[in-house]
Design an enzyme around this catalytic site. Structure first.
Site, short mmCIF file in Angstrom:
data_model
loop_
_atom_site.label_atom_id
_atom_site.label_comp_id
_atom_site.label_asym_id
_atom_site.label_seq_id
_atom_site.Cartn_x
_atom_site.Cartn_y
_atom_site.Cartn_z
N ASP A 1 0.85 -1.18 0.00
CA ASP A 1 0.00 0.00 0.00
C ASP A 1 0.90 1.25 0.00
O ASP A 1 2.13 1.16 0.15
CB ASP A 1 -0.99 -0.01 1.18
CG ASP A 1 -2.25 0.80 0.85
OD1 ASP A 1 -2.19 1.64 -0.09
OD2 ASP A 1 -3.29 0.63 1.52
C1 BGC Z 1 -5.10 3.19 0.00
C2 BGC Z 1 -5.28 2.14 -1.07
C3 BGC Z 1 -5.07 2.75 -2.43
C4 BGC Z 1 -3.72 3.42 -2.48
C5 BGC Z 1 -3.40 4.04 -3.82
C6 BGC Z 1 -3.83 3.98 -0.19
O1 BGC Z 1 -3.76 5.06 0.68
O2 BGC Z 1 -5.11 2.54 1.26
O3 BGC Z 1 -6.55 1.56 -0.97
O4 BGC Z 1 -5.17 1.76 -3.41
O5 BGC Z 1 -3.68 4.43 -1.50
O6 BGC Z 1 -4.14 5.17 -4.06
#
Ligand code: BGC
Length: 732
Positions: free
Chosen positions: A277
């Site tokens: 993530d």
């Molecule tokens: C979120 C994810 C997301 C990623 C990319 C993160 O902060 O938890 O769900 O896919 O950002 O935008």
């Protein structure tokens, strides 16, 4: 064998070298690590680390994938650099959060889940994929399949709700839809995206509902609730998995070898890409499990994380980790191989400019997609209460529309609508005006979504004076759910309760329409309103869909995918609870209940009203005794006793009343539908394999213990209305 050894596939002999073998053989260490490096390209910010100019690093082979960029010209310009100006010409992987539509925004996943319809779930994913792919995107960070049982947690909006069986069906449908099931070239098709099941795992159970917080769930809860949707996603061929930000009992998921390495890679045989993530590898320092980026990078790679999203830890840390012997080059190569294999499966080597054939906004099928968005939005709406004021009478001449959510297009889209365009979203005011051209619709804001200014309440009351009926549109702003949007008190924010009370005091019939990314704590308002409609965030067609349901053009079919608490003090509350030794009994003090409120929720899982009356009867099974290998057929009759065409959703639940491990009171085993004309009868049939009645035994292998089983059918998890039968499992 060291624990991480299964991450490294067997070596391939030179004679059979594939394109990927040759590339890996030709790559420098910097280029290899570049393939593991994902960077945001600047259109939008979804985390604390900002995007930079990436072209220089792409040219040097230091970036393998990008997020937060879309649009054919933008993507192709970047892809051209990767193909034509880098030493090896490896194409970029372009990823985005396509959560509930790309340009055409559909209902949030929690709303979509209320449709209880895997075909719709698959179709909306396929439509979103086609649109995003037309914009040059090749991968989505979806489906989000975190089981969520706590409305304080804002990301419940992105989830399919509380139940693992639903989560698993949702996961399969979404993976199939995104990844081009049914398309000629499958994942390589220019209309398909690689799916990323996230957030692995138990992210939906943070302590106190706080986003990113620790979770501490038992192994049983993991096995029974949080892992099954991911197992289903993997079985459906999901290309990628994203570990969650949280730790599970002290081990951050980004470095969780027992779950990522042993369960996912080894036991499930998941050979796809694991993408961290946003900035999660660097955040291992804050978790307190790595002293610096070198240790963080080594730990994540050892756990099987292939792509580092936005932390730069692999770029900075892996060369040193290799030099110190913390990781081997074979481990780096294995991760690179998985990334290149995904690019190959997506057809990016052969057709790097295939996706992005036209701008997503102009992608073919736009009008049909819009019509589909309306249908989906209608099916997402859940009518929670209706004291016979809905559907609105066609003779109504004077309606008053009140509230801060009645006429704000941007709020209709919900969280994760990055490429969405608020200008094309239909508000509830616009939808009602289009549906009721002969009625006068007066409108007053009353109060803002948040804030303490109550000066508009008097105007709103005045506006209601001639109204035959008031439609009161309350709820949250779109950015009050989704990521980093936990609410300790998820009720109506700002001065909305005051507004509502001032309107209820007028004594007119009020239809309360709620926009929210979660069940809101609205027990008092629900009591006073004549009708309550959960309208979530419905996307571009929100207003039309709400009008379709309010006017009865669409007879509502949505059912709650999550238990709706009376009050936040009841959380977590879900239908598959275990029975305590002292179940709640009103006249018995020493039982499991609250002194200050009922234990029952405001609305049960599965609850939802239609206009009409469909009744269930005669639940039956084709056998009363069964063995573990048997297939059971369960049937229940449905009859339409009302005056209009209607559709009922029927839930099949099971209970194993005596077992070596206490089992939940109800476990969902199937969902069926029946659509009937007035006076018509039908049958809903469930095919249930007996092994689906098993549970994880002491060694975590499924066990079906002989003895009595109860099966239930009903239109919700409300125990008062369930039909039941008894069956018996025989020893094999
Ligand atoms: C979120 C994810 C997301 C990623 C990319 C993160 O902060 O938890 O769900 O896919 O950002 O935008």
């Amino acid at each position: 064998m060291p624990e991480h050894q299964f991450l490294v596939p067997r070596r391939v002999r030179a004679a059979t070298m594939t394109r990927i073998d040759k590339l890996i053989a030709a790559m420098t260490l910097e280029e290899k690590i570049g393939q593991l490096n994902m960077v945001a390209a600047g259109l939008t910010v979804t985390g604390p680390v900002l995007a930079a100019d990436v072209t220089k690093d792409i040219r040097a082979g230091r970036i393998g994938s990008l997020l937060n960029v879309w649009g054919a010209p933008e993507v192709h310009a970047l892809q051209k650099i990767a193909r034509e100006e880098t030493r090896l010409g490896i194409p970029l992987l372009i990823a985005n959060d396509v959560l509930h539509g790309h340009r055409t925004i559909f209902p949030i996943p929690l709303g979509e889940a209320a449709a209880f319809d895997p075909f719709l779930w698959q179709r909306s994913a396929a439509e979103a994929a086609a649109e995003a792919a037309a914009d040059g995107v090749a991968m989505t960070f979806a489906p989000m399949i975190d089981i969520a049982r706590d409305p304080r947690w804002g990301r419940i909006a992105e989830s399919p709700g509380e139940d693992p069986w639903v989560g698993a069906r949702f996961a399969e449908a979404k993976v199939r839809g995104f990844q081009g099931a049914g398309l000629h070239e499958g994942l390589a098709d220019v209309k398909a995206l690689a799916a990323t099941a996230k957030h692995f795992c138990a992210y939906g159970a943070p302590l106190a509902g706080l986003d990113y917080a620790s979770t501490d769930v038992s192994e049983r809860l993991l096995r029974e609730v949080y892992l099954p949707p991911f197992a289903a996603a993997v079985a459906a061929g999901c290309a990628a998995i994203m570990p969650a930000f949280n730790d599970v009992a002290g081990i951050p998921m980004t470095v969780h070898i027992p779950l990522l390495g042993n369960w996912l890679r080894r036991d499930l045989g998941f050979a796809g890409v694991i993408v961290s993530d946003y900035n999660a590898i660097a955040e291992l320092l804050r978790h307190g499990v790595a002293g610096d980026l070198v240790e963080a990078a080594a730990a994540a790679l050892l756990a099987g994380v292939d792509i580092d999203m936005m932390s730069g830890a692999y770029k900075e840390g892996l060369p040193v980790a290799l030099a110190r012997g913390l990781v081997s080059v074979e481990l780096v190569d294995a991760a690179v191989r998985r990334v290149l294999t995904l690019k190959e499966r997506l057809g990016l080597f052969d057709k790097p400019f295939g996706r992005g054939s036209m701008s997503g906004a102009a992608a073919p099928g736009r009008a049909e997609r819009r019509a589909f968005a309306r249908e989906l939005a209608c099916r997402a709406i859940v009518v929670l209460k209706n004291d016979r004021i809905l559907p609105l009478s066609p003779n109504l001449r004077h309606i008053t529309l009140i509230g801060p959510l009645a006429d704000v297009p941007a709020e209709m889209l919900g969280p994760w609508a990055m490429a969405g365009n608020a200008d094309v979203a239909v508000t509830i005011r616009e939808g009602l005006a289009a549906a009721l051209p002969k009625a006068t619709i007066e409108f007053a804001l009353g109060v803002g979504i948040t804030g303490t200014d109550v000066s508009g309440i008097a105007v709103a009351r005045e506006c209601c004076r001639d109204a035959e009926l008031v439609v009161l549109c309350l709820g949250e702003a779109a950015n009050m759910s989704g990521e980093a949007a936990s609410r300790a008190n998820p009720g109506l924010p700002g001065a909305q309760v005051m507004l509502a009370d001032a309107i209820f005091d007028l004594g007119k019939p009020v239809a309360l329409v709620l926009c929210s990314g979660r069940p809101l704590m609205i027990a008092a308002a629900a009591e006073k309103a004549s009708a309550v409609v959960a309208a979530w965030f419905l996307g571009v067609e929100a207003g039309h869909a709400v009008a379709d349901v309010l006017t009865g053009k669409f007879n509502p079919t949505g059912r709650l995918p999550v238990t709706w608490p009376r009050d936040i003090g009841q959380v977590p509350i879900f239908f598959s609870m275990r029975q305590p030794g002292r179940p709640a009994a009103p006249d018995d003090h020493y039982t499991s209940k609250y002194l200050d409120m009922p234990v029952e929720p405001l609305f049960y899982f599965g609850h939802g009203r239609s206009y009409g009356r469909l009744a269930l009867s005669n639940l039956r099974a084709d056998k009363s005794d069964f063995k573990s290998g048997d297939q059971l057929t369960i049937e229940v009759d449905v009859s339409n006793e009302g005056p209009v065409f209607g559709e009922e959703t029927v839930f099949l639940f099971a209970r194993d009343p005596v077992a070596s491990v206490a089992r939940p009171l109800l476990e969902l085993k199937g969902v069926g539908k029946s659509a009937l004309r007035p006076g018509e009868g039908g049958t809903v049939r469930f095919d249930l394999a007996a092994h689906e009645l098993s549970f994880p035994g002491s060694d975590w292998k499924p066990v079906l213990e002989p003895g009595e089983f109860l099966l239930f059918a009903g239109t919700s998890a409300d125990p008062k209305q369930l039909l039941s039968i008894k069956l018996r499992a025989l020893p094999d």
